[in-house]
Write a protein that holds these residues in place. Sequence first.
Motif, short mmCIF file in Angstrom:
data_model
loop_
_atom_site.label_atom_id
_atom_site.label_comp_id
_atom_site.label_asym_id
_atom_site.label_seq_id
_atom_site.Cartn_x
_atom_site.Cartn_y
_atom_site.Cartn_z
N GLY A 262 26.53 44.52 59.69
CA GLY A 262 27.03 45.72 60.34
C GLY A 262 28.41 45.50 60.94
O GLY A 262 29.03 44.44 60.74
N TRP A 263 28.88 46.49 61.66
CA TRP A 263 30.22 46.46 62.23
C TRP A 263 30.22 47.02 63.64
O TRP A 263 29.52 48.00 63.93
N ASP A 264 31.03 46.43 64.51
CA ASP A 264 31.41 47.05 65.77
C ASP A 264 32.68 47.83 65.47
O ASP A 264 33.65 47.26 64.95
N VAL A 265 32.68 49.11 65.75
CA VAL A 265 33.82 49.96 65.42
C VAL A 265 34.31 50.73 66.64
O VAL A 265 33.54 51.07 67.53
N SER A 266 35.60 50.96 66.67
CA SER A 266 36.18 51.91 67.61
C SER A 266 37.19 52.72 66.83
O SER A 266 37.88 52.21 65.95
N TYR A 267 37.23 54.01 67.11
CA TYR A 267 38.08 54.92 66.35
C TYR A 267 38.30 56.19 67.15
O TYR A 267 37.62 56.45 68.14
N TRP A 268 39.28 56.97 66.73
CA TRP A 268 39.54 58.25 67.37
C TRP A 268 39.73 59.32 66.32
O TRP A 268 40.01 59.03 65.17
N CYS A 269 39.54 60.55 66.74
CA CYS A 269 39.68 61.70 65.85
C CYS A 269 41.08 62.29 66.05
O CYS A 269 41.44 62.69 67.16
N SER A 270 41.85 62.33 64.98
CA SER A 270 43.22 62.84 65.07
C SER A 270 43.27 64.36 65.19
O SER A 270 44.32 64.92 65.48
N LYS A 271 42.14 65.04 65.01
CA LYS A 271 42.11 66.49 65.15
C LYS A 271 41.86 66.91 66.61
O LYS A 271 42.53 67.80 67.12
N CYS A 272 40.92 66.25 67.28
CA CYS A 272 40.56 66.67 68.65
C CYS A 272 40.83 65.60 69.71
O CYS A 272 40.56 65.83 70.88
N ASP A 273 41.31 64.41 69.30
CA ASP A 273 41.66 63.32 70.21
C ASP A 273 40.48 62.70 70.96
O ASP A 273 40.66 62.10 72.00
N ARG A 274 39.29 62.81 70.43
CA ARG A 274 38.14 62.14 71.06
C ARG A 274 38.06 60.71 70.53
O ARG A 274 38.40 60.44 69.39
N TYR A 275 37.58 59.81 71.38
CA TYR A 275 37.48 58.38 71.07
C TYR A 275 36.02 57.98 71.01
O TYR A 275 35.21 58.44 71.82
N TYR A 276 35.69 57.08 70.07
CA TYR A 276 34.32 56.61 69.90
C TYR A 276 34.31 55.09 69.71
O TYR A 276 35.26 54.52 69.17
N GLY A 277 33.23 54.47 70.09
CA GLY A 277 33.02 53.05 69.86
C GLY A 277 31.53 52.76 69.83
O GLY A 277 30.80 53.22 70.71
N HIS A 278 31.06 52.05 68.79
CA HIS A 278 29.64 51.74 68.66
C HIS A 278 29.42 50.74 67.53
O HIS A 278 30.34 50.37 66.81
N PHE A 279 28.18 50.33 67.35
CA PHE A 279 27.76 49.48 66.24
C PHE A 279 27.27 50.40 65.12
O PHE A 279 26.63 51.41 65.38
N THR A 280 27.56 50.05 63.87
CA THR A 280 27.08 50.84 62.74
C THR A 280 26.77 49.94 61.56
O THR A 280 27.31 48.84 61.44
N LEU A 281 25.92 50.42 60.69
CA LEU A 281 25.61 49.72 59.44
C LEU A 281 26.40 50.28 58.26
O LEU A 281 26.36 49.72 57.18
N GLN A 282 27.10 51.39 58.47
CA GLN A 282 27.82 52.02 57.37
C GLN A 282 29.18 52.52 57.84
O GLN A 282 29.28 53.27 58.80
N LEU A 283 30.22 52.11 57.12
CA LEU A 283 31.58 52.57 57.41
C LEU A 283 31.93 53.76 56.52
O LEU A 283 31.41 53.88 55.41
#
Length: 85
Positions: free
Chosen positions: A55-76
Amino acid sequence: MGIGHHHLSAAAASEDPVTAQESLQCQCGHCGTDEFLVPESVKGHQAPDRSERRGWDVSYWCSKCDRYYGHFTLQLPAAWTSDRE
C-alpha cells in the motif's frame, strides 16, 4: 486551503482501524472524483520480505476546490501509477 476528512461509516469505524483505512480511495470527498487531484507525497510500503507492495501513504490536494487529504490506501489513481508500479 481547506482540509478534507474522510468519514467512515459506523460499521467501518468498528472494524480494525487498518482494515477500515485500507478501503479509502484517492478522491476528493467534496468533488467526488480523482480528476483534479495533485499528489504531494506518495510513499510505498512493502511486505517485510519485500515480496509484494502493501500500500501507500498518500497526501494530495484537489486543484478544483483546494481541499487537502492524507491517508493510507491500497490503490492509487491510474495517473499516479505509471512510474510507481
